[in-house]
Design an enzyme around this catalytic site. Structure first.
Site, short mmCIF file in Angstrom:
data_model
loop_
_atom_site.label_atom_id
_atom_site.label_comp_id
_atom_site.label_asym_id
_atom_site.label_seq_id
_atom_site.Cartn_x
_atom_site.Cartn_y
_atom_site.Cartn_z
N LYS A 492 0.87 -1.18 0.00
CA LYS A 492 0.00 0.00 0.00
C LYS A 492 0.90 1.22 0.00
O LYS A 492 2.11 1.11 0.24
CB LYS A 492 -0.92 0.02 1.23
N ARG A 493 0.33 2.42 -0.28
CA ARG A 493 1.13 3.63 -0.19
C ARG A 493 1.85 3.70 1.17
O ARG A 493 1.32 3.21 2.16
CB ARG A 493 0.23 4.88 -0.35
N LYS A 498 -0.51 4.14 8.12
CA LYS A 498 -0.59 2.73 7.72
C LYS A 498 0.42 1.88 8.50
O LYS A 498 0.34 0.67 8.53
CB LYS A 498 -0.36 2.58 6.22
N LYS A 603 -8.57 -7.86 -1.47
CA LYS A 603 -7.91 -8.65 -2.53
C LYS A 603 -7.15 -9.84 -1.92
O LYS A 603 -7.20 -10.97 -2.43
CB LYS A 603 -6.93 -7.77 -3.32
C1 26Q Z 1 -4.92 15.97 -0.94
C2 26Q Z 1 -4.70 17.35 -0.95
C3 26Q Z 1 -4.27 17.95 -2.09
C4 26Q Z 1 -4.07 17.20 -3.21
C5 26Q Z 1 -4.27 15.83 -3.21
C6 26Q Z 1 -4.70 15.21 -2.07
C7 26Q Z 1 -4.95 13.77 -2.05
C8 26Q Z 1 -4.42 12.92 -2.99
C9 26Q Z 1 -4.69 11.57 -2.98
C10 26Q Z 1 -5.77 13.21 -1.10
C11 26Q Z 1 -6.04 11.87 -1.08
C12 26Q Z 1 -5.50 11.02 -2.03
C13 26Q Z 1 -5.76 9.58 -2.04
C14 26Q Z 1 -6.54 8.97 -1.17
C15 26Q Z 1 -6.77 7.52 -1.16
O1 26Q Z 1 -6.25 6.78 -1.98
N1 26Q Z 1 -7.59 7.07 -0.21
C16 26Q Z 1 -7.90 5.67 -0.05
O2 26Q Z 1 -9.12 5.39 -0.72
C17 26Q Z 1 -9.42 4.02 -0.72
C18 26Q Z 1 -10.64 3.81 -1.57
O3 26Q Z 1 -11.77 4.29 -0.91
C19 26Q Z 1 -9.59 3.50 0.69
O4 26Q Z 1 -9.76 2.11 0.63
C20 26Q Z 1 -8.37 3.83 1.54
O5 26Q Z 1 -8.63 3.50 2.89
C21 26Q Z 1 -8.06 5.32 1.42
O6 26Q Z 1 -6.85 5.62 2.10
#
Ligand code: 26Q
Length: 752
Positions: A492-493, A498, A603
């Protein structure tokens, strides 16, 4: 039906057997593209537009062959000519259009929307260099442009183009589509990817992701999430977002007009799902277009749009909730800033509570626009939705209880078992028939949970998957994994919440334990995969710790035969497809309350891994389904964590000072260990863990170590472990994204 031999002669003047993998790939891709092009679009009066900054779609050849129902036929014809379809697919370059869970969810949803025959398209951007390509140098992450766009890709030039007006200049867009095929369906949907006619790839050199952030006419579609550590980077993101939604809104209106809308009834023709807040400006943009371009009265435009947009929240982390200075929005589009001010004013008239204001101290809270001006807001797992309702968005929930709902995430079974795990898929087909491909119902497997023969077959399927995973790791990292190793994965990221750092502390504990002579029953292989945001220093430090530990352990002959730490380079969908079927243990160890849902948990469960988890996100639902004997849980509850934050009561230093814990944390700064790594990074991470530990790794560490040890011991009882594995697969049906999409459609979209 398909004659690859004939096709090879027509295209290359050669027998199929004489093609190299790359030519075979190109030929197959063309066949699939032609078949897709010949399918009509899924029709319906009301169309869904799923707007998302990310679509982490993965390679498409296998997925499309499966969905067209010609996978086995093609595989066999290739096989008879001496080709291996897996090898052929290796020639495909994975699109780099996403970053993590939210982007992969969007991709699973497109598959399920098409499979259910619903008229719904994705809308996003065509990032030329993607997120970034991760390379390790000196045990640290470096970021390179991900050059995924090639002549022979899946993009179809639609010839469509729009003008996007920014403050002071405008740009012209160009629309590419990727056809989206449903499983066993005779119609298709689209992933619409907007690009810029004036984009200039020469702004980027091959060895760095830096570029001129001010050259907006050239750079808007170069990267996903360009570095936002300065204002230039932040404002660029707002430009990108407006570019995305202005195109989306123009497309939506154009298509509705084509289908007969007079725009006063636009909500009967289109529904928009806003994937996190990145597409929020579609709300003021639709209003702008209806008012300025189509002569609709402002109030009426607002009420039309209100009936059209629905918002999904994916996080409660404050830093991930978008807030932009109004001045940024005004620079990007003065008209959009004006409309947002009007919307804010109207809301403030209705409700004086500053907590629900859209604009607070000249900062625009994007999620607040969505909640006030959309008709639906949903969380992505039961616990997450509950936390939104009861704490994070409580004042909004009080205002609009009827807008809130839960839609627990899901994953497409076509990719996450049928595509990636052929051995287990065949076993399930033999045992249950093939209905589960679309119903997701694997519960019939429960009948066999005490059948030794079936358990052995489950074990055999895992062995087959491990073999292919070992080959992948060998290619990716040059490392050999022992055949009998237990495979424990966290993919995961990289993010502090996490808690990859907590698993790293466990590894230090295990290393020392083995040094003390406690030899494990079998080799343990722990595999990490994930990228860290370039500007996220602590996440980069965590990667460095993992890579340094990996090297340290590998170099110690006392320990290396029993413990192996591997970090996959450039973790992506392709890597996930290799790792997930092979995993025995699924690490889902986020601090309770912080992981909105998680989807790797689903998964891994589907592929028979047993979950080691905190009661967070969708883990709670997994635990409910499989029962306590088939999952390993530990750690503080979300209520306890929420309380600790609310009362500012967490004191990590006291925990750090416990002798057992101090030994582990201080290992990171032990001079010999530091000498093998980057002392600045290791010291910073050490001090952060000992003094700040914002995500409370030390709080759960002791119990984590205990439970993990119990799990390794339990693995040695083969039949009882295989039974757990079987139960996990059998109960995974709930997490089919087909189920999730049915709920979105029944309760939010109402497509015909
Ligand atoms: C925030 C501020 C400014 C620009 C970008 C962002 C930004 C970028 C990417 C904020 C959030 C994300 C990505 C979030 C993400 O991947 N969240 C995940 O979403 C999944 C699907 O619902 C969940 O299963 C995960 O728990 C959640 O972390």
């Amino acid at each position: 039906m398909i004659d690859l031999e004939k096709r090879a002669h027509e295209k290359y003047g050669l027998p199929l057997a004489a093609l190299d993998d790359s030519d075979a790939y190109t030929m197959l891709m063309e066949i699939v593209r032609e078949k897709a092009q010949s399918l009509p679009d899924t029709e319906g009066k009301r169309r869904l537009y799923y707007i998302s900054a990310e679509f982490l779609i993965g390679k498409l050849l296998t997925n499309n062959l499966i969905n067209l129902g010609i996978y086995n036929e093609v595989k066999e014809q290739l096989y008879h000519a001496g080709h291996d379809l897996n090898k052929v697919e290796e020639c495909e370059v994975e699109p780099s259009l996403g970053n993590g869970g939210l982007g992969r969810l969007a991709a699973c949803f497109l598959d399920s929307i098409a499979t259910l025959g619903l008229p719904g398209d994705g809308v996003g951007l065509n990032y030329h260099f993607g997120l970034f390509h991760q390379k390790f140098r000196d045990n640290q992450q470096t970021e390179l442009p991900d050059e995924w766009l090639h002549e022979q890709g899946w993009l179809v030039d639609t010839g469509k183009s729009y003008t996007v007006p920014f403050g002071g200049f405008s740009v012209t867009s160009k629309l590419y589509d990727i056809d989206v095929l449903g499983y066993g369906r005779k119609t298709k949907n689209h992933l619409h990817l907007f690009d810029l006619t004036s984009v200039d790839e020469s702004l980027v050199s091959a060895d760095s992701i830096d570029f001129d952030k001010t050259a907006l006419k050239k750079n808007l579609t170069l990267f996903l999430y360009p570095d936002d550590s300065d204002d230039q980077g932040r404002i660029l993101r707002v430009y990108q977002e407006y570019f995305m939604v202005s195109n989306a809104a123009q497309l939506i209106i154009e298509e509705a007009l084509e289908r007969g809308s007079d725009l006063h009834d636009l909500d009967e023709y289109a529904v928009v799902q806003i994937n996190d807040t990145h597409p929020t400006m579609v709300i003021p943009e639709l209003i702008r277009l209806l008012v300025d371009e189509h002569g609709i009265d402002f109030d009426e435009a607002v009420s039309i749009v209100r009936k059209m947009v629905a918002y999904t929240n994916h996080t409660i982390l404050a830093e991930a909730l978008e807030k932009w200075p109004l001045s940024f929005l005004r620079t990007v589009s003065p008209r959009i800033a004006d409309i947002i001010e009007k919307l804010d004013y109207a809301e403030k008239e209705k409700d004086a509570d500053p907590a629900v204001a859209i604009i607070q101290n000249d900062i625009v809270h994007m999620a607040h626009i969505d909640i006030h001006y959309g008709f639906s807001i949903n969380g992505v797992a039961a616990l997450h939705t509950k936390i939104l309702e009861e704490s994070e968005l409580k004042p909004f929930y009080k205002l609009y209880p009827e807008k809130f709902s839960n839609k627990t995430n899901g994953i497409t079974f076509r990719r996450w078992i049928m595509g990636c795990n052929p051995a287990l898929t065949s076993l399930l087909d033999e045992t249950l028939g093939t209905e589960w491909h679309t119903t997701g119902d694997l519960s019939g497997l429960m009948e066999y949970k005490d059948d030794p023969e079936m358990l052995e077959k489950i074990g055999d399927a895992k062995e087959i998957a491990k073999r292919s995973m070992r080959a992948f790791i060998k290619q990716n990292r040059g490392i050999d994994i022992p055949r009998n190793a237990i495979v424990d994965v966290q993919i995961k990221r990289i993010h502090e919440y996490k808690r990859q750092q907590m698993l790293a502390l466990y590894l230090i504990w295990k290393y020392l334990d083995i040094k003390n002579g406690n030899i494990p029953a079998r080799p343990i292989t722990v595999i990490f995969g994930g990228k860290a945001a370039p500007a996220y220093v602590i996440a980069q430090d965590i990667i460095h710790l993992i890579l340094t530990l990996s090297q340290w352990i590998a170099a110690d002959p006392d320990v290396s035969p029993y413990l192996q730490v591997i970090m996959v380079e450039n973790y992506n969908v392709t890597a996930a497809e290799k790792l997930i079927p092979a995993a025995d243990i699924s690490e889902q160890i986020s601090l309770a309350s912080k992981e909105a849902s998680g989807t790797s948990n689903m998964k891994l469960m589907l592929n028979g891994a047993v979950t080691l988890c905190t009661m967070d996100g969708a883990n709670v639902e997994i635990a409910d389904l499989v029962g306590p004997e088939n999952i390993y849980t530990f750690g503080a509850s979300s209520e306890e964590v929420v309380r600790l934050y609310a009362e500012n009561a967490y004191r990590p230093h006291g925990l750090y000072l416990r002798p057992g814990t101090k030994l582990l944390v201080d290992f990171i700064t032990n001079p010999k260990f530091m000498a093998t790594g980057n002392p600045e990074r290791l010291k910073r991470l050490h001090d952060d863990m000992a003094n700040k530990d914002w995500f409370m790794a030390l709080l759960d560490l002791e119990e984590y170590i205990q439970v993990k040890e119990r799990m390794y011991v339990d693995y040695e009882d083969r039949s009882s472990w295989l039974k757990k594995s079987l139960v996990n697969t059998a109960m995974a049906g709930k997490f089919s994204s087909d189920r999730t999409i049915k709920q979105y459609n029944d309760e939010i979209w109402h497509l015909d």
